[in-house]
Design a protein around this motif. Sequence first.
Motif, PDB file in Angstrom:
ATOM      1  N   GLY A  95       0.825  -1.197   0.000  1.00 41.68           N
ATOM      2  CA  GLY A  95       0.000   0.000   0.000  1.00 41.68           C
ATOM      3  C   GLY A  95       0.860   1.247   0.000  1.00 41.68           C
ATOM      4  N   PHE A  96       0.278   2.363   0.391  1.00 40.69           N
ATOM      5  CA  PHE A  96       0.990   3.632   0.361  1.00 40.69           C
ATOM      6  C   PHE A  96       1.730   3.856   1.673  1.00 40.69           C
ATOM      7  CE2 PHE A  96       1.006   8.318   1.019  1.00 40.69           C
ATOM      8  CZ  PHE A  96       1.922   8.609   0.014  1.00 40.69           C
ATOM      9  N   ASP A  97       3.023   4.136   1.553  1.00 39.74           N
ATOM     10  CA  ASP A  97       3.859   4.410   2.718  1.00 39.74           C
ATOM     11  C   ASP A  97       4.632   5.702   2.449  1.00 39.74           C
ATOM     12  OD1 ASP A  97       5.672   4.562   4.764  1.00 39.74           O
ATOM     13  OD2 ASP A  97       6.478   2.549   4.517  1.00 39.74           O
ATOM     14  N   PRO A  98       4.310   6.810   3.141  1.00 45.71           N
ATOM     15  CA  PRO A  98       5.006   8.077   2.895  1.00 45.71           C
ATOM     16  C   PRO A  98       6.518   7.979   3.042  1.00 45.71           C
ATOM     17  CG  PRO A  98       3.059   8.454   4.231  1.00 45.71           C
ATOM     18  CD  PRO A  98       3.224   6.962   4.139  1.00 45.71           C
ATOM     19  N   ASP A  99       7.001   7.227   4.033  1.00 41.68           N
ATOM     20  CA  ASP A  99       8.440   7.115   4.235  1.00 41.68           C
ATOM     21  C   ASP A  99       9.117   6.469   3.028  1.00 41.68           C
ATOM     22  OD1 ASP A  99       8.472   8.181   6.917  1.00 41.68           O
ATOM     23  OD2 ASP A  99       7.548   6.316   7.556  1.00 41.68           O
TER      24      ASP A  99
END
Length: 290
Positions: A95-99
């Motif tokens: 999924g989406f992981d900002p880091d």
Amino acid sequence: MPVARRAAARPEPDSPEGRHSSVVFSDDRQWAEHLGVFVRSGLERGEQIQYFADTTAPERVLRALTEAGIDAAGAVTRGQLSVSVAAQTYLAGSGFDPDTMIGLWFDAAEAASASGYRGLRVIGEMSWGARDVAGADRLLEYELRVHEEVFAHVPLTAWCFYDRRLMADAYVSVLASAHLTHRGEPYAVPALRVAPLADRPGLLMSGSAGYDTRDAVAAAAAVISGAAARTELDLADLRHLDAASLAVLADAAAGRPGGTPLKVRQAPSPLRRLLQLFPELDSVVEVVDR
């Protein structure tokens, strides 16, 4: 409803605040116009260009560029232009992981430079943020972080595409207002606007923070708690701060790494009262009035 007004003096395109823009549109004509302007400018400047599609088929992107008189096929052949999908970029993995995404920007900019390009240009379709995607709830946190963590350090220009046909207006307003530069259709001012500060590490919060804006408060808290550098929270235009939001922000300040205090500008009276009741917070919050 009131609409966002942009400052008369626009940021320079090569400044960090001028290179990260929200683009709001509601039809295919507007989409194609913004696309053409962005890609043509990148080709003229000798930059590498990447388009991260979500609901748009890659071949449609290339067709729109060709119809605008741009040699998209040639740019693809020589490696200056690429079109990929969100599943291979923003949403790769679980999924989406900002880091992870922030780290990838450094890698991508370095690769563009190694290939002889003057910089990297990216369009990202952000409509996936309105779906039930793992990590989508961290999209606002990401938009708030990239100004200081990415654009201040690498030669990257990015336009975030927000299609009103695929995202609720209220959500578009919150996300678009997290950018320092805006293009396209105006958007309603959100009840709580959270945006990066243009000239120093930190955030601006304006409007009203309460139950209905808890997601925006949580995103701001995530940025505050994770920022290692000296960070400022400007609350000069915050009209209301409820107890729950205040507690979330106070916890974020207390959890900052390295013991660096959070500088709060124009702290509202509820926060001042909290500091009086809990003097131990003096070591993690510094209030300034100018």
